[in-house]
Each structure stands twice: as structure tokens, then as C-alpha cells.
Design a protein around this motif. Sequence first.
Motif, PDB file in Angstrom:
ATOM      1  N   ARG A   1      -0.199  86.717  98.217  1.00  0.00           N
ATOM      2  CA  ARG A   1       0.340  85.397  98.560  1.00  0.00           C
ATOM      3  C   ARG A   1       0.743  84.591  97.323  1.00  0.00           C
ATOM      4  NH1 ARG A   1       1.112  81.987 102.511  1.00  0.00           N
ATOM      5  NH2 ARG A   1       0.853  79.759 102.230  1.00  0.00           N
ATOM      6  N   ARG A   2      -0.090  84.563  96.305  1.00  0.00           N
ATOM      7  CA  ARG A   2       0.228  83.748  95.129  1.00  0.00           C
ATOM      8  C   ARG A   2       1.479  84.281  94.416  1.00  0.00           C
ATOM      9  NH1 ARG A   2      -4.550  81.294  91.674  1.00  0.00           N
ATOM     10  NH2 ARG A   2      -4.749  80.381  93.748  1.00  0.00           N
TER      11      ARG A   2
ATOM     12  N   VAL B   1      10.317  81.876 102.744  1.00  0.00           N
ATOM     13  CA  VAL B   1      10.575  82.915 101.756  1.00  0.00           C
ATOM     14  C   VAL B   1       9.257  83.551 101.302  1.00  0.00           C
ATOM     15  CG1 VAL B   1      11.626  83.430  99.519  1.00  0.00           C
ATOM     16  CG2 VAL B   1      12.687  81.745 101.023  1.00  0.00           C
ATOM     17  N   THR B   2       8.216  82.736 101.165  1.00  0.00           N
ATOM     18  CA  THR B   2       6.897  83.272 100.813  1.00  0.00           C
ATOM     19  C   THR B   2       6.405  84.235 101.886  1.00  0.00           C
ATOM     20  OG1 THR B   2       6.312  81.278  99.563  1.00  0.00           O
ATOM     21  CG2 THR B   2       4.492  82.670 100.322  1.00  0.00           C
ATOM     22  N   LEU B   3       6.577  83.864 103.155  1.00  0.00           N
ATOM     23  CA  LEU B   3       6.168  84.736 104.252  1.00  0.00           C
ATOM     24  C   LEU B   3       6.893  86.071 104.188  1.00  0.00           C
ATOM     25  CD1 LEU B   3       4.732  85.308 106.954  1.00  0.00           C
ATOM     26  CD2 LEU B   3       6.623  84.110 108.101  1.00  0.00           C
ATOM     27  N   ALA B   4       8.189  86.037 103.869  1.00  0.00           N
ATOM     28  CA  ALA B   4       8.948  87.283 103.752  1.00  0.00           C
ATOM     29  C   ALA B   4       8.357  88.173 102.663  1.00  0.00           C
ATOM     30  CB  ALA B   4      10.418  86.979 103.458  1.00  0.00           C
ATOM     31  N   GLY B   5       7.932  87.558 101.549  1.00  0.00           N
ATOM     32  CA  GLY B   5       7.313  88.325 100.476  1.00  0.00           C
ATOM     33  C   GLY B   5       5.992  88.948 100.905  1.00  0.00           C
ATOM     34  N   GLU B   6       5.187  88.188 101.628  1.00  0.00           N
ATOM     35  CA  GLU B   6       3.900  88.713 102.107  1.00  0.00           C
ATOM     36  C   GLU B   6       4.116  89.865 103.086  1.00  0.00           C
ATOM     37  OE1 GLU B   6       0.518  85.676 102.538  1.00  0.00           O
ATOM     38  OE2 GLU B   6       2.332  84.497 102.959  1.00  0.00           O
ATOM     39  N   LEU B   7       5.119  89.754 103.937  1.00  0.00           N
ATOM     40  CA  LEU B   7       5.405  90.832 104.881  1.00  0.00           C
ATOM     41  C   LEU B   7       5.849  92.109 104.166  1.00  0.00           C
ATOM     42  CD1 LEU B   7       7.261  88.834 107.688  1.00  0.00           C
ATOM     43  CD2 LEU B   7       4.937  89.777 107.774  1.00  0.00           C
ATOM     44  N   CYS B   8       6.356  91.964 102.943  1.00  0.00           N
ATOM     45  CA  CYS B   8       6.727  93.125 102.140  1.00  0.00           C
ATOM     46  C   CYS B   8       5.549  93.670 101.337  1.00  0.00           C
ATOM     47  CB  CYS B   8       7.863  92.769 101.185  1.00  0.00           C
ATOM     48  SG  CYS B   8       9.431  92.436 101.996  1.00  0.00           S
ATOM     49  N   GLY B   9       4.359  93.053 101.499  1.00  0.00           N
ATOM     50  CA  GLY B   9       3.165  93.553 100.831  1.00  0.00           C
ATOM     51  C   GLY B   9       2.791  92.826  99.559  1.00  0.00           C
TER      52      GLY B   9
ATOM     53  N   LYS C   1      18.485  82.865 103.802  1.00  0.00           N
ATOM     54  CA  LYS C   1      18.459  84.266 104.239  1.00  0.00           C
ATOM     55  C   LYS C   1      18.647  85.209 103.049  1.00  0.00           C
ATOM     56  CE  LYS C   1      21.572  84.044 107.541  1.00  0.00           C
ATOM     57  NZ  LYS C   1      22.446  84.550 108.631  1.00  0.00           N
ATOM     58  N   LEU C   2      19.491  84.823 102.119  1.00  0.00           N
ATOM     59  CA  LEU C   2      19.653  85.623 100.904  1.00  0.00           C
ATOM     60  C   LEU C   2      18.369  85.609 100.084  1.00  0.00           C
ATOM     61  CD1 LEU C   2      21.415  87.285  99.003  1.00  0.00           C
ATOM     62  CD2 LEU C   2      22.276  85.132  98.028  1.00  0.00           C
ATOM     63  N   ALA C   3      17.703  84.456 100.029  1.00  0.00           N
ATOM     64  CA  ALA C   3      16.444  84.346  99.271  1.00  0.00           C
ATOM     65  C   ALA C   3      15.382  85.285  99.819  1.00  0.00           C
ATOM     66  CB  ALA C   3      15.954  82.905  99.288  1.00  0.00           C
ATOM     67  N   GLN C   4      15.224  85.341 101.144  1.00  0.00           N
ATOM     68  CA  GLN C   4      14.186  86.211 101.703  1.00  0.00           C
ATOM     69  C   GLN C   4      14.521  87.687 101.498  1.00  0.00           C
ATOM     70  OE1 GLN C   4      14.344  88.292 104.663  1.00  0.00           O
ATOM     71  NE2 GLN C   4      16.562  87.932 104.768  1.00  0.00           N
ATOM     72  N   ALA C   5      15.830  88.010 101.383  1.00  0.00           N
ATOM     73  CA  ALA C   5      16.211  89.396 101.107  1.00  0.00           C
ATOM     74  C   ALA C   5      15.891  89.789  99.672  1.00  0.00           C
ATOM     75  CB  ALA C   5      17.704  89.586 101.390  1.00  0.00           C
ATOM     76  N   LEU C   6      15.837  88.793  98.770  1.00  0.00           N
ATOM     77  CA  LEU C   6      15.598  89.056  97.352  1.00  0.00           C
ATOM     78  C   LEU C   6      14.133  88.981  96.954  1.00  0.00           C
ATOM     79  CD1 LEU C   6      18.534  86.934  95.862  1.00  0.00           C
ATOM     80  CD2 LEU C   6      18.283  89.407  95.627  1.00  0.00           C
ATOM     81  N   ILE C   7      13.273  88.473  97.816  1.00  0.00           N
ATOM     82  CA  ILE C   7      11.906  88.109  97.435  1.00  0.00           C
ATOM     83  C   ILE C   7      11.135  89.260  96.803  1.00  0.00           C
ATOM     84  CG2 ILE C   7      11.082  88.527  99.794  1.00  0.00           C
ATOM     85  CD1 ILE C   7       9.686  85.916  97.340  1.00  0.00           C
ATOM     86  N   HIS C   8      11.288  90.486  97.310  1.00  0.00           N
ATOM     87  CA  HIS C   8      10.506  91.611  96.792  1.00  0.00           C
ATOM     88  C   HIS C   8      11.271  92.418  95.740  1.00  0.00           C
ATOM     89  CE1 HIS C   8      12.902  93.042 100.131  1.00  0.00           C
ATOM     90  NE2 HIS C   8      12.592  94.310  99.890  1.00  0.00           N
ATOM     91  N   ASP C   9      12.355  91.818  95.205  1.00  0.00           N
ATOM     92  CA  ASP C   9      13.138  92.408  94.121  1.00  0.00           C
ATOM     93  C   ASP C   9      13.580  93.840  94.446  1.00  0.00           C
ATOM     94  OD1 ASP C   9      14.425  92.386  91.675  1.00  0.00           O
ATOM     95  OD2 ASP C   9      12.678  93.121  90.568  1.00  0.00           O
TER      96      ASP C   9
END
Length: 322
Positions: free
Chosen positions: A113-114, A102-110, A149-157
Motif C-alpha cells: 500500500r505505501r 490509482v493507489t487501489l489499482a497498484g494494490e490490485l497489481c500486488g 485511466k492512464l494513471a492506473q494503467a501506469l501504476i505498476h510500471d
Amino acid sequence: MSDFISLNSIQRHFGVYHALKGITLELQPGRIGLLGPNGAGKSTLLKILMGLLSPSLGSGTVLGIPLRAGNNIQGNMELRRLIGFMSEADSLVPGLKGVEYVTLAGELCGMPRRQAQRRAHEILTYLEMEDARYRKLEEYSTGMKQRIKLAQALIHDPPVLLLDEPTSGLDPAGRDAMLRLMLEIGRDFGKSIIVSTHLLADVETVCDQVVLLINGQIRGQGTVEELCSRRQDRYRLQIQGDREKFAGFLRDQGVEVLDETIKGEVRIQVSRDWAPQQGFELARKSQVVLRGIIPDDETLEELFLRSVEGAETENLLAGGKV
């Protein structure tokens, strides 16, 4: 999000196969069910909406961003920042733990990392995956895979979520939990959700709008109430008394009693000139109390089956061409 989704004659071809055949839609924000049988073009349409595929023909906008035939790289990047996508396929990375994925998905959205790590922990806690966050993805059950999968879709709000068959493979308890989450996310957090599914109950539970997609074409759009037609020849008679005796009396009087029943009700089909007052007269004669006469509107399931059968008939008349 007043300018939500507007599509004008969108087509998508894969060689000679026409997956989408001129999709024209105007959608307002909300919880939207994209309903259709397998192979209807639902996944193709979702991928176009988020910029993973470009339309072969046609135009439109999603959140004010233009969709154009050909490669529109800049517009696609803008769309992906505004949309969270949960694919039907697992698309998981073996070897990663849940929180790492899920963290990786957030980083890929820009996201830094923290920030992505903090956000990943917040989402996994909300999705009740506290104990699973440090387990490797290949150890996950089907239900846990759907939640991650739902979590990675939500990561970047994102303001919009596109969910492709989100309850696929879930047992009844897991399916109910996923539907509850989808309803909460849309209703309580103000996100617009497009749920692509062939399951009528999922749409009825979560969605306030429905788009019926069959054979690459739109067969209906609106609320369930708007889509389901009001039949002029069917009624539900709500009674207090012996249902079987009343049904037999109605048959003797030449009234067609339908097989589908609900406790305390008799469903009938009559001529279009039949007046509800006749129902009260029949009840009086058979000595039952008639508590109500309700027009028997078409259900979403009946509409769906009628639309599928209509599309199959049209296809046969056209020589089976796609």
C-alpha cells in the motif's frame, strides 16, 4: 522484449458472431496503432492480448507467455502483471478520490500500500493532475477521467500499455495533450504501446507501426511507408508561378488535374507510361518554374477507406455473413 507478440490464426466467437476471424500477427516492440472502424474487433483483440478473454481457436504468445483456447488462469495472471490496460469505458469507482483510485489499482497489481501511494502521487504529478488528485472521481471532466485511466494503467510500471480509444470524447486541446503524453511515454520511457483507435490522425501522430483490422481480419501491417502503396500514375508538381494558369494549361494538354491541392503544387493523374521529363517540358511551355516532381503515394486515409470498402464488398458477395 524481442519475443513481443506472435499470434497464429486467433479466432474469437460470441455465439454465432465471429468477432475475430483468424488473426495472424508478428509484432516487434514499439508504438503500434491498431486501426479499424467501430466494430472491427479491436477491443476484443486487446482483451485477448492481456488475458481477459481466451481465444476460441488459435494460439500465440505475448511477451513469451502462451495464449491458448480455453481458460488459462496462470498465464492470464502473468500477463496482467506485465501489461497496463486503459479501457474505453470509464470503469471508475464512485466515491473514491483520484489518488485513492490509482493507489487501489497498484494494490490490485500486488504492490504494498505505501509503495502504491507513493507511486500514485508520482504518476499524477507527471500527468499534471496535482490539483485533481483529492477530488472525487464523479466530479472529473472527460479529460480528467482519461488521464486518471492512464494513471492506473501506469501504476505498476508495466513494459506494455494497451490503450483503447484513449482520446475518446476529448476536445482538441485535451486530445493534443493526450497524444503528447502517449508519445513521451513510448519514446522517452521505452514502453511499448498498442493504441486501439479509429482515428487516423492519432496513429500518424504517435505510432511507428500500424495494424489495420477490419471486419475481424488483418488487412495490413507495417509502417505507414510500407503500407501505403506507391502509385505509378499520380504525381505532385511543385511549382513557382501561377498555379491556376498552369493547371488550366495542363488540362488543355489532356492531363487530368486532381481537385485536391496544396499551395504551390498541382496534383495530376497520367498514364503509366508518362515520363517525369514531360512535366518539365509542360512547365517550360507554360512559363512556370517546376521545382520538383514527387510520386503521389497513397495516404493512410486513402488506404483505410479502400480497405473498408473492400471488406464491405467482400461481405456483400458472401451474402452478408459474418
